[in-house]
Design a protein around this motif. Structure first.
Motif, mmCIF file in Angstrom:
data_model
loop_
_atom_site.group_PDB
_atom_site.id
_atom_site.type_symbol
_atom_site.label_atom_id
_atom_site.label_comp_id
_atom_site.label_asym_id
_atom_site.label_seq_id
_atom_site.Cartn_x
_atom_site.Cartn_y
_atom_site.Cartn_z
ATOM 1 N N LEU A 195 0.890 -1.236 0.034
ATOM 2 C CA LEU A 195 0.108 -0.050 -0.271
ATOM 3 C C LEU A 195 0.797 1.028 -0.269
ATOM 4 C CD1 LEU A 195 -2.736 -0.734 2.702
ATOM 5 C CD2 LEU A 195 -3.175 -0.728 0.217
ATOM 6 N N ALA A 196 0.468 2.460 -0.550
ATOM 7 C CA ALA A 196 1.175 3.659 -0.411
ATOM 8 C C ALA A 196 0.941 4.180 1.030
ATOM 9 C CB ALA A 196 0.451 4.559 -1.542
ATOM 10 N N TYR A 197 1.832 4.914 1.337
ATOM 11 C CA TYR A 197 2.267 5.468 2.572
ATOM 12 C C TYR A 197 0.945 6.146 3.192
ATOM 13 C CZ TYR A 197 3.676 8.316 6.570
ATOM 14 O OH TYR A 197 4.211 8.726 7.739
ATOM 15 N N GLY A 198 0.412 6.920 2.272
ATOM 16 C CA GLY A 198 -0.894 7.511 2.697
ATOM 17 C C GLY A 198 -2.052 6.882 2.935
ATOM 18 N N GLU A 199 -2.210 5.691 2.344
ATOM 19 C CA GLU A 199 -3.300 5.084 2.781
ATOM 20 C C GLU A 199 -3.052 4.103 3.795
ATOM 21 O OE1 GLU A 199 -3.764 2.547 -1.015
ATOM 22 O OE2 GLU A 199 -3.564 4.141 -2.149
ATOM 23 N N ALA A 203 -6.436 2.218 5.945
ATOM 24 C CA ALA A 203 -6.307 0.701 5.832
ATOM 25 C C ALA A 203 -6.290 0.240 7.520
ATOM 26 C CB ALA A 203 -5.178 0.387 5.274
ATOM 27 N N LEU A 204 -5.776 0.849 8.194
ATOM 28 C CA LEU A 204 -5.758 0.224 9.785
ATOM 29 C C LEU A 204 -7.174 0.715 10.465
ATOM 30 C CD1 LEU A 204 -2.477 1.792 10.764
ATOM 31 C CD2 LEU A 204 -2.930 -0.828 10.883
ATOM 32 N N GLN A 205 -7.780 1.691 9.995
ATOM 33 C CA GLN A 205 -9.094 1.990 10.449
ATOM 34 C C GLN A 205 -10.115 0.993 9.894
ATOM 35 O OE1 GLN A 205 -9.590 6.171 9.723
ATOM 36 N NE2 GLN A 205 -9.652 6.642 11.834
ATOM 37 N N SER A 221 3.711 11.028 13.504
ATOM 38 C CA SER A 221 3.360 11.990 12.613
ATOM 39 C C SER A 221 2.120 11.674 11.891
ATOM 40 C CB SER A 221 4.599 12.564 11.993
ATOM 41 O OG SER A 221 5.018 11.586 10.936
ATOM 42 N N SER A 222 2.256 10.420 11.176
ATOM 43 C CA SER A 222 1.039 10.048 10.642
ATOM 44 C C SER A 222 -0.155 9.739 11.223
ATOM 45 C CB SER A 222 1.383 8.760 9.807
ATOM 46 O OG SER A 222 1.581 7.825 10.708
ATOM 47 N N ARG A 223 -0.043 9.760 12.596
ATOM 48 C CA ARG A 223 -1.375 9.505 13.695
ATOM 49 C C ARG A 223 -2.018 8.104 13.482
ATOM 50 N NH1 ARG A 223 -1.699 13.819 16.435
ATOM 51 N NH2 ARG A 223 -3.508 13.049 17.505
ATOM 52 N N GLN A 224 -1.156 7.070 12.841
ATOM 53 C CA GLN A 224 -1.391 5.736 12.679
ATOM 54 C C GLN A 224 -1.646 5.169 14.248
ATOM 55 O OE1 GLN A 224 1.151 3.734 9.823
ATOM 56 N NE2 GLN A 224 0.832 5.527 8.706
ATOM 57 N N PHE A 225 -1.088 5.750 15.106
ATOM 58 C CA PHE A 225 -1.083 5.045 16.513
ATOM 59 C C PHE A 225 -2.296 5.217 17.024
ATOM 60 C CE2 PHE A 225 -0.459 9.557 17.121
ATOM 61 C CZ PHE A 225 -1.147 9.984 18.480
#
Length: 330
Positions: A195-199, A203-205, A221-225
Motif C-alpha cells: 500500500l502507499a504510505y498515505g493509505e 487501511a488500519l481503521q 506524525s501520521s497518527r497511525q497510533f
C-alpha cells in the motif's frame, strides 16, 4: 489530490512537462526548484529540504530558490520518482524501500538485520557505502543528493503485542512495493499487503490490514497510533530515505550552482539528524502518553526467521560486496 492536479495542469499549460528544465528559468535568470515529500510539514526530512532552499536563496542572492510540496501534495512516492526522472519536478525525498526494485544497490540498505544500530547505519551512509549507493541512481536519469537515516523500523498493529514471529502468523501487514519487504513478512508468518504510505491510516481503521512497519517518528506524525495501539521493537530494518534530483534539472544548472546544491545537500544531513533525534524522543513520550503499548521482541528469533532472505541476496556479487563493507563498520 487537487494540488497535484493543479501543479501538473500548470506544467502542461506552460509546455514544461515535455520541455527541457531550462524552460523553467524566468526571464531575469531566477529559478524556483520544486521539491516533494509525503511527510508532514514539521517532519525532519521536510525541514532539511526547506533548509536547503533557504541556503540556496541566501547563497545566490535570490537567483535560486525552492518550493516544498509536503504531505504528499503531489502524489505518492512512486509517482514522485517518475516525475523527477522525466523532469516534471526537480527534487524528491523517497523511502529507500520504494527504490529497491529499480535500484538494486538500495537493497542492501533495506535488508533485515544488516545494521546493528543508528550509529552503525550513519557510519555506513557517511562513507563509501553511501557514496556508492548514491552513484547508482545515475543509471535512470536521477542524481543522488543525500541519504537521510530515519531510525529503526518496527512492527505495529491493531490486535496484540508481537514478541516472536509466531505472533505475526495470519496478520495482514502493509509493506512498500519492495520484494524484500514482501518476502520478509511471509518468512515471519504474516501476509504482506502493498500500500502507499498515505493509505495506511484508513487501511488500519477499516481493518483492510492489521498492522504495518515503520519508524517511530512516522508512526507518530501520521497518527497511525490512533488506530494501531501496539508497538513492537523488532528493529528489523534501518532502511533510510534518499534525496533525489532530476538529472535533467541538475544538468540545466550552472556548474557552480550544481556544486553548491551538492554541498548543501550533504550539509542538510546534519540538519535532518538533529531534528530527527530531537523529534524521535518527543514522539516516543507522546505515544506512551497516548496509551500505545510498547514491548521488546525476541530478536534472535526474528533474525533466524529471515535468514533465508539474506542468504539469497548474498549470492549477488555486487550486493555481497556492499554487505561486507557495511558489516565491516559494525
Amino acid at each position: 489530490m487537487s494540488t497535484r492536479r493543479e501543479f501538473l495542469r500548470g506544467l502542461g499549460a506552460a509546455g514544461i512537462a515535455a520541455a527541457a528544465p531550462s524552460a523553467l528559468w524566468a526571464e531575469d535568470g531566477r529559478r524556483l526548484l520544486t521539491a516533494t515529500d509525503v511527510h508532514v510539514k514539521d517532519y525532519p526530512t521536510v525541514a532539511a529540504i526547506e533548509w536547503i532552499g533557504q541556503q540556496l536563496q541566501q547563497a545566490t542572492g535570490g537567483r535560486l530558490g525552492l518550493r516544498m510540496y509536503h504531505s504528499g501534495q503531489l502524489g505518492r512516492e512512486s509517482e514522485a520518482i517518475d516525475m523527477a526522472r522525466f523532469g516534471a519536478i526537480d527534487i524528491t525525498r523517497v523511502y529507500s524501500g520504494a527504490l529497491n526494485n529499480a535500484f538494486p544497490l538500495t537493497q542492501v540498505l533495506s535488508l533485515p538485520y544488516v545494521f546493528d544500530s543508528v550509529a552503525h547505519l550513519r557510519r555506513a551512509l557517511d562513507g563509501g557505502v553511501g557514496a556508492q549507493v548514491l552513484r547508482g541512481f545515475a543509471s535512470r536519469e536521477l542524481v543522488g543528493l543525500a541519504i537521510y537515516d530515519c531510525g529503526a523500523r518496527c512492527f505495529y498493529n491493531t490486535r496484540k503485542p508481537i514478541r516472536t514471529p509466531a505472533d505475526m502468523h495470519g496478520l495482514k501487514f502493509r509493506v512498500p512495493s519492495s520484494d524484500i519487504f514482501m518476502r520478509m513478512i511471509r518468512l515471519l508468518g504474516g501476509n504482506p499487503t502493498p500500500l502507499a504510505y498515505g493509505e495506511v491510516f484508513s487501511a488500519l481503521q477499516t481493518h483492510l490490514i492489521d498492522g504495518a512497519e515503520n519508524n517511530l517518528r512516522s508512526f507518530h506524525s501520521s497518527r497511525q497510533f490512533e488506530a494501531a495501539h501496539y508497538w513492537s521493537q523488532s528493529a528489523h530494518s534501518y532502511a533510510p530515505d534518499v534525496l533525489l534530483m532530476s538529472r535533467r534539472s541538475f544538468d540545466s544548472l550552472r556548474a557552480g550552482d550544481r556544486e553548491l546544491l551538492l554541498d548543501l545537500a550533504r550539509r542538510s544531513v546534519t540538519v535532518m539528524r538533529q531534528r530527527w533525534d530531537e523529534s524521535e524522543t518527543s514522539a516516543r513520550a507522546a505515544l506512551v502518553a497516548a496509551g500505545v503499548r510498547m514491548n521488546e521482541c525476541d530478536l534472535p528469533a526474528f533474525r533466524a526467521a529471515v535468514a533465508p532472505l539474506l542468504s539469497d541476496y548474498h549470492r549477488v556479487p555486487a550486493l555481497e560486496a556492499l554487505y561486507r563493507d557495511v558489516r565491516s563498520l559494525a
